[in-house]
Scaffold this active site. Structure first.
Site, short mmCIF file in Angstrom:
data_model
loop_
_atom_site.label_atom_id
_atom_site.label_comp_id
_atom_site.label_asym_id
_atom_site.label_seq_id
_atom_site.Cartn_x
_atom_site.Cartn_y
_atom_site.Cartn_z
N GLU A 83 0.87 -1.19 0.00
CA GLU A 83 0.00 0.00 0.00
C GLU A 83 0.89 1.23 0.00
O GLU A 83 1.75 1.38 0.87
CB GLU A 83 -0.93 -0.03 1.22
CG GLU A 83 -1.97 -1.13 1.11
CD GLU A 83 -2.64 -1.17 -0.25
OE1 GLU A 83 -3.11 -0.12 -0.73
OE2 GLU A 83 -2.66 -2.24 -0.88
N CYS A 96 -1.85 9.37 3.90
CA CYS A 96 -1.87 8.99 2.49
C CYS A 96 -3.18 9.45 1.86
O CYS A 96 -3.26 9.67 0.66
CB CYS A 96 -1.70 7.49 2.35
SG CYS A 96 -2.86 6.60 3.37
P1 NAD Z 1 8.73 4.86 3.48
O1 NAD Z 1 8.48 4.17 2.19
O2 NAD Z 1 9.86 5.80 3.56
O3 NAD Z 1 8.97 3.78 4.63
C1 NAD Z 1 8.02 2.77 4.89
C2 NAD Z 1 8.73 1.62 5.58
O4 NAD Z 1 9.64 1.03 4.66
C3 NAD Z 1 9.53 2.03 6.80
O5 NAD Z 1 9.40 1.04 7.79
C4 NAD Z 1 10.95 2.05 6.25
O6 NAD Z 1 11.93 1.85 7.23
C5 NAD Z 1 10.90 0.89 5.29
N1 NAD Z 1 11.95 0.85 4.25
C6 NAD Z 1 12.65 1.87 3.72
N2 NAD Z 1 13.50 1.40 2.77
C7 NAD Z 1 13.32 0.06 2.70
C8 NAD Z 1 13.87 -0.98 1.91
N3 NAD Z 1 14.81 -0.76 0.99
N4 NAD Z 1 13.43 -2.24 2.11
C9 NAD Z 1 12.46 -2.50 3.01
N5 NAD Z 1 11.90 -1.55 3.79
C10 NAD Z 1 12.32 -0.29 3.63
O7 NAD Z 1 7.33 5.55 3.90
P2 NAD Z 1 7.04 6.42 5.19
O8 NAD Z 1 7.72 7.73 5.06
O9 NAD Z 1 7.27 5.61 6.41
O10 NAD Z 1 5.46 6.62 5.08
C11 NAD Z 1 4.86 7.58 4.29
C12 NAD Z 1 4.37 6.98 2.99
O11 NAD Z 1 3.46 5.93 3.27
C13 NAD Z 1 3.59 7.97 2.15
O12 NAD Z 1 3.94 7.79 0.81
C14 NAD Z 1 2.14 7.58 2.39
O13 NAD Z 1 1.26 7.97 1.36
C15 NAD Z 1 2.27 6.10 2.50
N6 NAD Z 1 1.14 5.50 3.22
C16 NAD Z 1 0.23 4.77 2.49
C17 NAD Z 1 -0.86 4.22 3.12
C18 NAD Z 1 -1.87 3.41 2.34
O14 NAD Z 1 -2.69 2.73 2.96
N7 NAD Z 1 -1.85 3.44 1.02
C19 NAD Z 1 -1.05 4.42 4.49
C20 NAD Z 1 -0.11 5.16 5.20
C21 NAD Z 1 0.99 5.70 4.55
#
Ligand code: NAD
Length: 513
Positions: free
Chosen positions: A285, A319
């Site tokens: 997501e 989001c």
């Molecule tokens: P992010 O993608 O930076 O991080 C998400 C997670 O991924 C964190 O736990 C991070 O440590 C991990 N991560 C980072 N690099 C990685 C890798 N190479 N391999 C595996 N894991 C890795 O996102 P964020 O800043 O934590 O959250 C904000 C984003 O999430 C926004 O884009 C928002 O729209 C989205 N979001 C979407 C939903 C939905 O339901 N669609 C809900 C909430 C947030």
């Protein structure tokens, strides 16, 4: 099965509730700065290297020091989850569900305590924190019920004396990777859905909010969830994330976060590692660029309120946040004026003191938002905000641009902060073209009194969660199953009836009697 109903939100206008959250905040303050371990199987592991989690309203205040996994510990966590799967997958669904019901009940009893951590670690005001905690409770109760339903699927036809049966069985080891913006609800929901279905997981919390995840782990241990079912493994996404995703024993990845990371995970997961025996499943997501359309028949006061609530709630870090208000030209100026009239009420300050608006999550996020604001200044007219507030904490003033071209970068790219773009369109036809011009498709809303426009939006407004005459944030578990189209993700619909199916596979047995 219990009757499911959403956990009610707390009314903090009542003195007793305000006193309760203040007292929880005081309690949490006593616990700030503690060191937290990793939990792998029955082991509690402290590492020398730590993630220092700080208060976004005051970067000098340490919320907690959380042990940080390296590749060796990541390997141990996956291995432990793999060993534990043998037993946990055989535990009756009803017993698995019971742990969730128990954890939900305990969290309900300590609701303000959990919310207080959200206030201090994530920068949520009281109501936003309370909604996050309520949603976590909802996810646990809802998925527990759902597991009981999946445990008794409708049965197959008996043909020629052959007894046919279908059963949902778990997949194996999952890697759960949540974001920081709903650090309790989304993290807990993704985790419990993965394990109530009989899988075991490695939970890698977001690096900005690992203490809240540690508190959740403590709760799972308290309700007696067997060791090794959830292995808590904070660490850098880049350093251990790729390793966990690529591991040959990983069977599925449950990810919520940005488009960039989601796509990377999807690509890595598609590659088969030596010794891997399955095709990995990925639920991803991702981001949004969500729009509210206002047409000339709308209740403009309600529209303005909906735009403000959706754009600036939790500083636009949802989001589902409205980052584009697409307004037909006949009412464009009037809607902007109404929005600007509401803005002075959005005072900004410490989440602990319950200001309507607080800080953004971290320095990097603030810098990214300020960069987008500079881009916006080149692309459109700035009419409000446009800069950092103060020197302490990561505060960005609520910012509004008008006359934003639909193809401008601030119209198309996810900013994830308190930045709203007003886009003027000729009519409803053009509005529909503009809403669909991004690569995302998560939420959206239409304010109108025109039934034909509602009918057309249902067909043509291409988002996973579409609302009418209300804000585009605030999805409720079981009421608005949540997830988006296109680059917003795999449309997993968290909090919906299909969700648990993502973490199971169906086995058919046919027996001649
Ligand atoms: P992010 O993608 O930076 O991080 C998400 C997670 O991924 C964190 O736990 C991070 O440590 C991990 N991560 C980072 N690099 C990685 C890798 N190479 N391999 C595996 N894991 C890795 O996102 P964020 O800043 O934590 O959250 C904000 C984003 O999430 C926004 O884009 C928002 O729209 C989205 N979001 C979407 C939903 C939905 O339901 N669609 C809900 C909430 C947030």
């Amino acid at each position: 099965m219990k009757n499911f109903s959403n956990e009610p939100f707390t009314n903090f206008a009542l003195a007793e509730n305000a006193a309760a959250i203040k007292s929880a905040l005081a309690q949490v303050r006593q616990e700030l700065g503690k060191k937290y371990p990793l939990y792998i199987g029955g082991e509690t592991i402290y590492t020398d290297e730590v993630i220092i989690s700080t208060n976004p309203a005051d970067e000098n205040e340490v919320i907690g020091n959380v042990s940080k996994a390296n590749l060796e510990l990541a390997d141990k966590a996956i291995d432990t989850a793999f060993q534990t799967f043998n037993n946990w997958s055989k535990v009756e669904p009803g017993e698995r569900a019971m742990y969730l019901f128990k954890a939900a009940e305990l969290m309900r009893q300590r609701k303000h305590y959990f919310s207080a951590w959200l206030v201090l670690e994530a920068g949520k005001n009281w109501a936003e924190a309370d909604a996050d905690t309520a949603e976590a409770i909802d996810f646990m109760n809802y998925y527990a019920n759902e597991m009981l339903r999946y445990a008794n699927p409708p049965q197959l036809v008996t043909v020629n004396g052959e007894y046919n049966k279908m059963k949902y069985i778990p997949l194996g080891v999952g890697v759960v990777i949540p974001p920081w913006n709903f650090p309790l609800a989304i993290m807990a929901g993704m985790t419990v859905a993965s394990v109530v279905t009989g899988n075991t997981v490695v939970l890698k919390p977001a690096s900005a909010t690992p203490v809240i995840a540690a508190k959740f782990m403590e709760l799972l241990r308290e309700v007696g969830l067997p060791d090794g079912v959830v292995n808590y493994l904070p660490g850098s996404g880049g350093a251990i994330g790729d390793y966990l995703v690529s591991h040959k024993l990983t069977r599925f990845i449950n990810f919520t976060g940005s488009k960039e990371v989601g796509l990377r995970i999807s690509e890595l997961a598609a590659k088969v590692s030596p010794g891997q025996k399955w095709i990995k499943r990925v639920a991803a997501e991702m981001g949004g660029k969500d729009s509210i359309i206002v047409d000339e028949t709308a209740d403009l006061d309600k529209a303005a309120q909906g735009i403000v609530a959706s754009a600036f709630g939790f500083q636009g870090q949802k989001c589902s946040a409205c980052s584009r208000a697409i307004v037909v030209e006949r009412v464009y100026d009037e809607v902007i004026e109404k929005v600007l009239t509401l803005m002075p009420k959005l005072t900004q300050g410490s989440p602990e003191e319950n200001f309507p608006m607080g800080p953004v999550i971290e320095k990097r996020a603030m810098e990214k938002i300020l960069e987008y604001i500079e881009i916006g200044k080149q692309e459109a007219s700035l009419i409000l905000g446009g800069e950092r507030l103060g020197e302490k904490g990561w505060f960005v003033k609520p910012t509004i641009f008008k006359d934003v071209p639909p193809t401008a970068r601030i119209s198309l790219e996810e900013i994830f902060g308190p930045v709203l773009a007003f886009i003027k369109v000729k009519d409803f036809d053009e509005a529909l073209q503009v809403v669909n011009n991004t690569e995302y498709g998560l939420t959206g809303s239409l304010y109108t009194r025109n039934r034909e426009n509602i009918r057309r939006a249902k067909e043509e407004f291409n988002v996973g969660n579409l609302y009418f005459n209300r804000k585009c944030t605030g999805a409720l578990v079981g009421v608005h199953p949540f997830g988006g189209f296109n680059m917003s993700g795999t449309c997993s619909k968290a909090g919906g009836i299909d969700y648990l199916g993502l973490f199971m596979q169906m086995k058919i047995t046919s027996e001649v009697l």
